[in-house]
Design an enzyme around this catalytic site. Structure first.
Site, short mmCIF file in Angstrom:
data_model
loop_
_atom_site.label_atom_id
_atom_site.label_comp_id
_atom_site.label_asym_id
_atom_site.label_seq_id
_atom_site.Cartn_x
_atom_site.Cartn_y
_atom_site.Cartn_z
N ASP A 38 56.22 -10.76 41.95
CA ASP A 38 55.94 -9.50 41.26
C ASP A 38 54.72 -8.91 41.98
O ASP A 38 54.02 -9.62 42.70
CB ASP A 38 55.63 -9.83 39.79
CG ASP A 38 54.88 -8.72 39.11
OD1 ASP A 38 55.38 -7.59 39.13
OD2 ASP A 38 53.79 -8.98 38.55
N ASP A 93 52.08 -6.02 40.57
CA ASP A 93 50.89 -5.83 39.71
C ASP A 93 50.54 -7.08 38.91
O ASP A 93 51.37 -7.59 38.16
CB ASP A 93 51.14 -4.70 38.71
CG ASP A 93 51.11 -3.34 39.36
OD1 ASP A 93 50.03 -2.96 39.82
OD2 ASP A 93 52.16 -2.69 39.41
O1 M1P Z 1 54.76 -3.13 37.88
C1 M1P Z 1 54.48 -3.00 36.52
C2 M1P Z 1 54.46 -1.56 36.08
O2 M1P Z 1 53.46 -0.86 36.81
C3 M1P Z 1 53.26 0.45 36.41
O3 M1P Z 1 52.86 0.43 35.06
P1 M1P Z 1 51.53 1.16 34.50
O4 M1P Z 1 51.34 2.40 35.30
O5 M1P Z 1 51.87 1.41 33.06
O6 M1P Z 1 50.39 0.20 34.64
C4 M1P Z 1 54.51 1.27 36.50
O7 M1P Z 1 54.79 1.58 37.84
C5 M1P Z 1 55.68 0.57 35.86
O8 M1P Z 1 56.87 1.24 36.21
C6 M1P Z 1 55.78 -0.86 36.30
O9 M1P Z 1 56.80 -1.51 35.57
#
Ligand code: M1P
Length: 254
Positions: A19, A21
């Protein structure tokens, strides 16, 4: 860019998927040199890829403009945008799946709902149209990092996204959609089944006997849950990029 061909990696038939983030990078921020260096070394041993919810443009900001050269597999939007060794793979699209009429109804409902919300701050880009999903953000996608953090706290306390999702589920109970709160300020909406396990079909015929997956949102309801608990993967739950580094070193560099 030169790399060891897939057939010549030290550990055969093993793929490691990450993953983005919270796993390779802090939420929406850039990857550290340390983790990028480790990925380079890991790629000499096994095949590597990422599978993120965001679109490719955002992943480039986080992992570098050359990210298609750094990974064997690049799966954006849960694999609805997919690359293998820099070559684009065929995929489906959200708009084709839902159709213009139903999509219009969905957007109108979202915009009306957003208009009635009373949040301490709002910014811009409340609905983002992507290839494989739409992303809805009550504060707006161009909130700054500090504003994101403020919003996330407010959201947890007032359950803004949770209530929004409940309203959508009720209104569109006839459409088989999944709502996933994967990040800090938004949630993703996509056809049921188009979660991160969607990416696995792109590697099905490649003969991998072990597919590792690293993610931080592996709890039920998190956007890594399905792929983490899928019988086709060996799931690793992490709580930060540092944790990812630690486990990778333990498994592959001991
Ligand atoms: O990768 C996790 C999420 O990252 C973003 O979420 P947020 O902007 O709410 O922190 C988005 O790009 C979301 O689509 C994605 O699932």
């Amino acid at each position: 860019m030169s790399f060891v061909p897939l057939s010549e990696r030290e550990i055969k038939n093993t793929l490691v998927l990450f993953d983005v983030d919270g796993t390779l990078t802090p939420a929406r921020l850039q990857a550290s040199d340390e983790i990028l260096e480790l990925l380079k070394e890991l790629r000499k041993k096994v095949a590597i890829g990422f599978v993120g919810g965001s679109d490719l443009a955002k992943q480039k900001e986080q992992l570098g403009d050359n990210l298609l050269d750094l990974f064997d597999y690049a799966f954006s939007e849960n694999g609805l945008t997919a690359y293998r060794l820099g070559e684009k793979l065929a995929s489906q699209s959200f708009i084709n799946w839902i159709g213009e009429e139903k999509y219009k109804k969905l957007v109108k409902f979202v915009l009306r709902y957003l208009a009635e919300l009373d949040l301490p701050k709002v910014r811009g880009t409340f609905l983002e149209f992507r290839n494989g999903m739409i992303n809805i953000s009550p504060i707006g996608r161009n909130a700054s990092t500090a504003e994101r953090q403020e919003y996330e706290k407010f959201d947890i306390e007032h359950k803004i996204r949770e209530k929004f999702v409940a309203a959508l589920k009720q209104e569109f109970s006839d459409i088989d959609l999944t709502y996933s709160i994967g990040g800090q300020i938004s949630f993703d909406v996509f056809p049921t089944g188009w979660d991160k396990t969607y990416a696995l079909q792109h590697v099905e015929k490649e003969g991998y006997t072990a597919i590792h997956f690293f993610g931080d949102k592996t709890f039920k309801g998190g956007n890594d849950y399905e792929i983490y608990s899928d019988p086709r993967t060996i799931g690793h739950a992490v709580n930060s990029p540092d944790d990812t580094i630690r486990i990778i070193k333990e498994i592959f560099f001991k």
